[in-house]
Write an enzyme that holds these catalytic residues in place. Structure first.
Site, short mmCIF file in Angstrom:
data_model
loop_
_atom_site.label_atom_id
_atom_site.label_comp_id
_atom_site.label_asym_id
_atom_site.label_seq_id
_atom_site.Cartn_x
_atom_site.Cartn_y
_atom_site.Cartn_z
CG ASP A 1 38.58 1.38 19.76
OD1 ASP A 1 37.86 0.66 20.57
OD2 ASP A 1 39.72 0.65 18.99
CE LYS A 2 36.77 11.35 21.60
NZ LYS A 2 37.82 12.55 22.40
#
Length: 340
Positions: free
Chosen positions: A148-149
């Site tokens: 995830d970012k």
């Protein structure tokens, strides 16, 4: 026999739900929807490693693999259409087959709607162009898993099609080992445990995932996370996690399901002080300071182990340090919130 071409596409965070045939038609030139439907009916279109029907609707972050029996022309996903960008990349290891990266929080892995520039892939292209590796297809070969970012830590990319297939098989057979560390709100009941459940889209918010109720399990994907408590503090618990499956937001969703969302996970309610009514004003001040220091979910991919794709006798094991802001919050917890 026509030559087959394998294509990997990852739907963007804000992808609207549309039929798989329409989605692929928009992203692949020189192919008709009828041809795509034939490939779908013959089991050549996979979404999240599963065969889908021709009326399947693509959702945000879907991982799509298509084996098309004609050399198509990729549209905006062509490697040539991604601009190389000089982005600082922390390379842990690189050889002729793989590259292992310590991804910082805040960096998006791949381009998508709303993230057309500044991603890891843009930086990787710049790195490879300057390394004179010009025939590398990032979408066909490179991505075998994601972070995830706002999750930091280790990520492996393949540098050729052979390595991509070898690593993908290891992920599919679950022989790749990934260990994460996390801070979860509250005091977990058990020192270790296993969290399972079928993860699917939250019908009330398509950007979120959740453990589905039993009657909706056919719409989800089975997931398994093993956790172990490393340290207990007054308001948070420091844990290590091993994931047996790699579903979207898996660890974050699992701890939310336990009632212990990850520290500062804004998507799953971890950005607010847990059980605030039981905190003194002084401790609320310290906890708010911790939230300002660690401005994203407290999740870090700390180690990664797999068999080298070219040298199968070699077991690769990589570790990376805990990010400084994560480490600083841990120190504040040790000094300020010892477990009673």
């Amino acid at each position: 026999m026509n030559e087959s071409t394998s294509i990997t596409i990852i739907a963007g965070n804000n992808q609207k739900e549309i039929r798989i045939d329409k989605f692929l038609k928009e992203h692949i030139k020189n192919i008709s929807r009828n041809e795509i439907q034939k490939h779908t009916n013959s089991g050549k279109i996979l979404v999240n490693k599963k065969i889908v029907k021709k009326n399947y609707k693509v959702k945000p972050l879907d991982f799509i693999q298509a084996k098309i029996f004609k050399p198509p022309i990729l549209d905006f996903l062509k490697y040539e259409n991604i601009n190389a960008e000089k982005i600082k990349i922390n390379i842990i290891h690189e050889d002729e087959d793989i590259i292992v990266i310590n991804k910082p929080a805040g960096m998006v892995v791949h381009p998508g709607f709303g993230n057309e520039t500044g991603t890891l892939i843009h930086g990787i292209k710049y790195h490879f162009l300057n390394s004179k590796l010009n025939d590398f297809n990032l979408y066909r070969c490179g991505l075998v898993h994601r972070l995830d970012k706002n999750t930091s830590g280790l990520l492996v990319l393949a540098k050729n099609e052979y390595s991509q297939k070898h690593l993908s098989q290891q992920f599919y057979s679950r022989t790749i080992k990934r260990k994460y560390i996390a801070l979860a709100w509250g005091d977990l009941l058990e020192n270790k445990g296993t969290i399972t459940g079928f993860i699917g889209r939250d019908p009330k918010n398509r950007k979120k995932m959740k453990i589905l109720e039993e009657i909706y399990q056919n719409k989800g994907k089975y997931s398994v996370t093993e956790y172990k408590v490393l340290e207990r503090f007054k308001y948070v618990t420091y844990v290590s996690c091993k994931i047996k499956t790699g579903k979207t937001h898996q660890i974050r969703v699992h701890f939310k399901h336990l009632g212990h969302p990850l520290f500062h996970d804004s998507t799953y309610g971890g950005n607010k002080i847990f059980m605030k009514k039981k905190c003194s004003n002084k401790n609320i001040k310290y906890l708010n300071n911790c939230l300002k220091i660690l401005k994203r979910q407290a999740l870090h991919a700390i180690s990664l182990s797999f068999i080298h794709p070219r040298k199968e006798s070699i077991k690769c094991h990589f570790i990376c340090p805990i990010p400084e802001e994560f480490k600083k919050v841990l120190e504040i917890c040790r000094n300020t919130f010892p477990h009673s």
